[in-house]
Design an enzyme around this catalytic site. Sequence first.
Site, PDB file in Angstrom:
ATOM      1  N   ASP A  25      -0.501  11.353  -5.550  1.00 30.83           N
ATOM      2  CA  ASP A  25       0.135  11.225  -4.237  1.00 30.83           C
ATOM      3  C   ASP A  25      -0.487  12.245  -3.294  1.00 30.83           C
ATOM      4  O   ASP A  25      -1.055  13.257  -3.736  1.00 30.83           O
ATOM      5  CB  ASP A  25       1.650  11.454  -4.355  1.00 30.83           C
ATOM      6  CG  ASP A  25       2.421  10.876  -3.182  1.00 30.83           C
ATOM      7  OD1 ASP A  25       2.918   9.739  -3.295  1.00 30.83           O
ATOM      8  OD2 ASP A  25       2.523  11.545  -2.137  1.00 30.83           O
TER       9      ASP A  25
ATOM     10  N   ASP B 288      -5.936  12.599  -1.363  1.00 33.72           N
ATOM     11  CA  ASP B 288      -5.943  11.690  -0.216  1.00 33.72           C
ATOM     12  C   ASP B 288      -6.771  10.469  -0.603  1.00 33.72           C
ATOM     13  O   ASP B 288      -8.004  10.521  -0.645  1.00 33.72           O
ATOM     14  CB  ASP B 288      -6.546  12.396   0.997  1.00 33.72           C
ATOM     15  CG  ASP B 288      -6.584  11.498   2.232  1.00 33.72           C
ATOM     16  OD1 ASP B 288      -6.210  10.309   2.133  1.00 33.72           O
ATOM     17  OD2 ASP B 288      -7.001  11.992   3.299  1.00 33.72           O
TER      18      ASP B 288
ATOM     19  N   TYR C 168      -2.794  -4.874   8.588  1.00 28.59           N
ATOM     20  CA  TYR C 168      -2.182  -4.751   7.261  1.00 28.59           C
ATOM     21  C   TYR C 168      -2.299  -6.068   6.507  1.00 28.59           C
ATOM     22  O   TYR C 168      -2.671  -6.107   5.330  1.00 28.59           O
ATOM     23  CB  TYR C 168      -0.722  -4.346   7.428  1.00 28.59           C
ATOM     24  CG  TYR C 168       0.048  -4.154   6.150  1.00 28.59           C
ATOM     25  CD1 TYR C 168      -0.084  -2.997   5.397  1.00 28.59           C
ATOM     26  CD2 TYR C 168       0.960  -5.121   5.717  1.00 28.59           C
ATOM     27  CE1 TYR C 168       0.650  -2.805   4.241  1.00 28.59           C
ATOM     28  CE2 TYR C 168       1.696  -4.936   4.559  1.00 28.59           C
ATOM     29  CZ  TYR C 168       1.538  -3.783   3.828  1.00 28.59           C
ATOM     30  OH  TYR C 168       2.269  -3.601   2.677  1.00 28.59           O
TER      31      TYR C 168
ATOM     32  N   LYS D 118      -4.201  -6.783   2.990  1.00 31.61           N
ATOM     33  CA  LYS D 118      -3.439  -7.196   1.818  1.00 31.61           C
ATOM     34  C   LYS D 118      -3.862  -8.573   1.307  1.00 31.61           C
ATOM     35  O   LYS D 118      -3.759  -8.847   0.103  1.00 31.61           O
ATOM     36  CB  LYS D 118      -1.945  -7.158   2.128  1.00 31.61           C
ATOM     37  CG  LYS D 118      -1.399  -5.739   2.320  1.00 31.61           C
ATOM     38  CD  LYS D 118      -1.695  -4.838   1.127  1.00 31.61           C
ATOM     39  CE  LYS D 118      -0.988  -3.505   1.215  1.00 31.61           C
ATOM     40  NZ  LYS D 118      -1.273  -2.631   0.054  1.00 31.61           N
TER      41      LYS D 118
ATOM     42  N   THR E  19      12.547   1.287   2.056  1.00 34.44           N
ATOM     43  CA  THR E  19      11.968   2.616   1.884  1.00 34.44           C
ATOM     44  C   THR E  19      11.713   3.202   3.277  1.00 34.44           C
ATOM     45  O   THR E  19      11.751   2.477   4.279  1.00 34.44           O
ATOM     46  CB  THR E  19      10.623   2.562   1.127  1.00 34.44           C
ATOM     47  OG1 THR E  19       9.637   1.953   1.978  1.00 34.44           O
ATOM     48  CG2 THR E  19      10.745   1.767  -0.168  1.00 34.44           C
TER      49      THR E  19
END
Length: 254
Positions: A36, A60, A152, A156, A187
């Site tokens: 992470d 990163d 995005y 994806k 989230t």
Amino acid sequence: MRLQGRLAIVTAAASGMGRAGVERFVREGAQVAAIDIDPAALDALVAEFGADRITPIAADLSTPEGARGSIDQAVAALGGADILWAHAGMPGPASVETLDLVAYQKAIDLNITSAVLGAGQVAPHMRARGGGAIIFTSSISGLVGSMMSPIYSAAKWGVVGLAKSLALALAPDNIRVNVVCPGLTDTPMKLGFTGRSGDPAEAAANEARIVAAVPLGRLVKPGEVADAVLWLASDEASFVTGVALPVDGGFTAR
């Protein structure tokens, strides 16, 4: 336990869906390398699940050095790899008309390039152990278009194509490759999709509109995505490869 003795790597592991996945992998017997960008969140993960089960790696993944180097660190720490959940991603720019190319490139690098590099780095180690399971995180936006997140969505869709292609390429090595496609998930990142303007009313309206299009009538819970990934990583899915699995309450069934 479904993952007893398995060596698992999870990216974007310290919050949301990734964190839920780490919890399930540990519960089911795996040793986990958690990658992470947030060292403090990784420390909290280790404090909860134990340094004997979790190896924290801060990196990163939007950089080639981070994407490759973190996998190398994980493999070295674990002594190999049986499972990779390449989960890292971000919303990216909302408009192609006023496109910030720096933000665009970072979104592409994190959403798809990190997945490509991670898979390429881990595959030889899985091959050496007789096989493995790679799971990518795409999105319902990788199955249908997204009016709010075209960059995005484009990335994806690429992740879905990557998974299907690698499923064919790596099948002779007994490496299964699948992709999970969540709907809007509850989230902190959801505001990156619904609340880009910073207006809480707009965010609430966007969320309500999305929920109204979900046959089961709510957002996805992080643990529901993690449960799907756990199944794809386990021997219960031993004959499943090349699948893009929606976890979306029926959104893409329309």
